[in-house]
Write an enzyme that holds these catalytic residues in place. Structure first.
Site, short mmCIF file in Angstrom:
data_model
loop_
_atom_site.label_atom_id
_atom_site.label_comp_id
_atom_site.label_asym_id
_atom_site.label_seq_id
_atom_site.Cartn_x
_atom_site.Cartn_y
_atom_site.Cartn_z
N ASP A 37 -0.69 2.58 -15.12
CA ASP A 37 -0.05 2.91 -16.41
C ASP A 37 0.91 4.07 -16.16
O ASP A 37 0.50 5.22 -16.05
CB ASP A 37 -1.13 3.30 -17.43
CG ASP A 37 -0.54 3.67 -18.79
OD1 ASP A 37 0.68 3.63 -18.94
OD2 ASP A 37 -1.34 3.99 -19.70
N HIS A 38 2.21 3.74 -16.07
CA HIS A 38 3.23 4.74 -15.75
C HIS A 38 4.40 4.64 -16.71
O HIS A 38 4.71 3.56 -17.22
CB HIS A 38 3.76 4.53 -14.33
CG HIS A 38 2.99 5.28 -13.28
ND1 HIS A 38 3.55 6.24 -12.48
CD2 HIS A 38 1.68 5.21 -12.93
CE1 HIS A 38 2.63 6.72 -11.66
NE2 HIS A 38 1.48 6.10 -11.91
N GLU A 106 -0.23 12.80 -14.65
CA GLU A 106 0.76 13.44 -13.79
C GLU A 106 1.97 13.86 -14.61
O GLU A 106 2.37 13.15 -15.55
CB GLU A 106 1.22 12.48 -12.68
CG GLU A 106 0.12 11.94 -11.80
CD GLU A 106 -0.38 10.58 -12.25
OE1 GLU A 106 0.27 9.95 -13.13
OE2 GLU A 106 -1.43 10.15 -11.75
N ASN A 109 4.89 11.33 -15.51
CA ASN A 109 4.89 10.47 -16.69
C ASN A 109 4.76 11.23 -18.00
O ASN A 109 5.27 10.79 -19.03
CB ASN A 109 3.72 9.48 -16.60
CG ASN A 109 3.77 8.64 -15.35
OD1 ASN A 109 4.74 7.95 -15.10
ND2 ASN A 109 2.71 8.71 -14.54
N ALA A 176 -13.08 17.64 -11.81
CA ALA A 176 -12.86 16.35 -12.47
C ALA A 176 -14.06 15.43 -12.27
O ALA A 176 -14.44 14.69 -13.18
CB ALA A 176 -11.59 15.70 -11.94
N THR A 190 -9.76 6.77 -5.45
CA THR A 190 -9.08 6.01 -4.40
C THR A 190 -9.65 6.29 -3.01
O THR A 190 -9.20 5.67 -2.05
CB THR A 190 -7.57 6.33 -4.38
OG1 THR A 190 -7.38 7.73 -4.16
CG2 THR A 190 -6.90 5.90 -5.68
#
Length: 328
Positions: A37-38, A106, A109, A176, A190
């Site tokens: 989602d960017h 980020e 975005n 986080a 990731t």
């Protein structure tokens, strides 16, 4: 058992291509979909950034795989009340096969409306409050919320699924991960980092783990390395650069420091199925429920043929089972 899914890259492909890739993924034997989602791609070489919720609507009518956002930021660019509505509708369209992956985002975005980009501790505080707002709206009750970061007045979602979508939290650092452990139905990352997984599972060891990784199939390893270096050098930037750089051009400047040798040492590249399996095994050994694999570059059909014939059969003992899209 670990399932293997496909990672749809909204940074690298337009909506029609993403829908076709989802069909090919299902045909090749992948069991689920991640979708990024960017607002911007990481660099101009990637060159795309369609609106993820429109693409999810198309995916719901084009294939039968579960879909998870990886990940949506519900804090700055889009208000959490709007994310709640989008996620609820996606769960309805996908007949319960949707999971809402959320993260702290980020600057790339989130700065586009001119809002300030907060430091990491504030972003995590915003994420926690945003998740609270979303869960309240998922109840179907009228919600009024006046918090530190968000205001909601007399809001109610009228189109609701039978079961709200699970909310999975992305984390790349200890704070986080602790937040994900406190508020998440699942964990998104990731890297197969045992320390991070332990932090997440400290409160409830039964919650699912989801991961994504990039590979690059090509007929030759050298060609694959060049493609991965050209299209996705941002994967190899250190520290918090991915969270704080504001534009694709800034990422392009920073990525001048990323070499082909770095990419070759970090990414499964080329036509050797054993290399791809070696890169995926640590995720299996770490206990991930789903691992989503994204092909870098334009040769998607070649990748799917390669994985269907040569890689997924080698992973067959780990590719059956795991949570369904409507479980949490």
């Amino acid at each position: 058992m670990t399932e293997f899914g496909y990672f749809l890259s909204c940074e690298e492909f337009g909506p029609h291509e993403l829908v076709e890739q989802a069909r090919m993924a299902e045909d090749a034997g992948f069991r689920s979909l991640w979708i990024s989602d960017h607002f911007h791609p990481w660099n101009d070489e990637q060159g795309h950034s369609p609106f993820v919720w429109s693409v999810i609507g198309a995916l719901s009518k084009s294939c039968g795989l579960p879909v998870q956002t990886a990940v949506t930021c519900p804090t700055v660019r889009v208000h959490p009340a709007v994310i709640a509505q989008a996620a609820a509708t996606s769960q309805v369209l996908l007949d319960g096969r949707f999971r809402l992956g959320l993260g702290s985002g980020e600057a790339l975005n989130e700065h586009v409306l001119g809002d300030p980009w907060p430091p990491a501790d504030v972003r995590l505080d915003m994420l926690e409050e945003a998740v609270d707002v979303i869960r309240k709206l998922f109840t179907g009750e009228e919600v009024t919320h006046r918090g530190r970061h968000y205001t909601v007045e007399n809001a109610r979602l009228y189109t609701l699924p039978e079961t709200p979508p699970p909310i999975d939290i992305s984390a790349f650092g200890p704070r986080a991960a602790d937040l994900a452990s406190r508020i998440g139905d699942g964990f998104v990352t990731t890297q197969p980092d045992p320390g991070m997984i332990a932090r997440f599972r400290a409160r409830d060891p039964g919650r699912p783990l989801f991961a994504g990784t990039k590979v690059c199939w090509a007929p030759s390893r050298d060609d694959a390395v060049r493609t991965a270096h050209r299209v996705w050098p941002t994967e190899h930037l250190p520290g918090e650069l991915n969270q704080i750089l504001p534009t694709p051009s800034h990422f392009e400047q920073a990525c001048e420091l990323v070499t082909e040798e770095t990419v070759a040492g970090a990414v499964a590249c080329g036509p050797d199925p054993e290399e791809h399996v070696r890169r995926l095994r640590p995720y299996v050994e770490a206990g991930f429920d789903r691992v989503h694999i994204g092909q870098i570059g334009p040769d998607q059909r070649g990748f799917f043929d390669f994985y269907r014939k040569e890689v997924l059969p080698l992973l067959d003992g780990t590719s059956v089972g795991g949570p369904n899209g409507d479980e949490a």
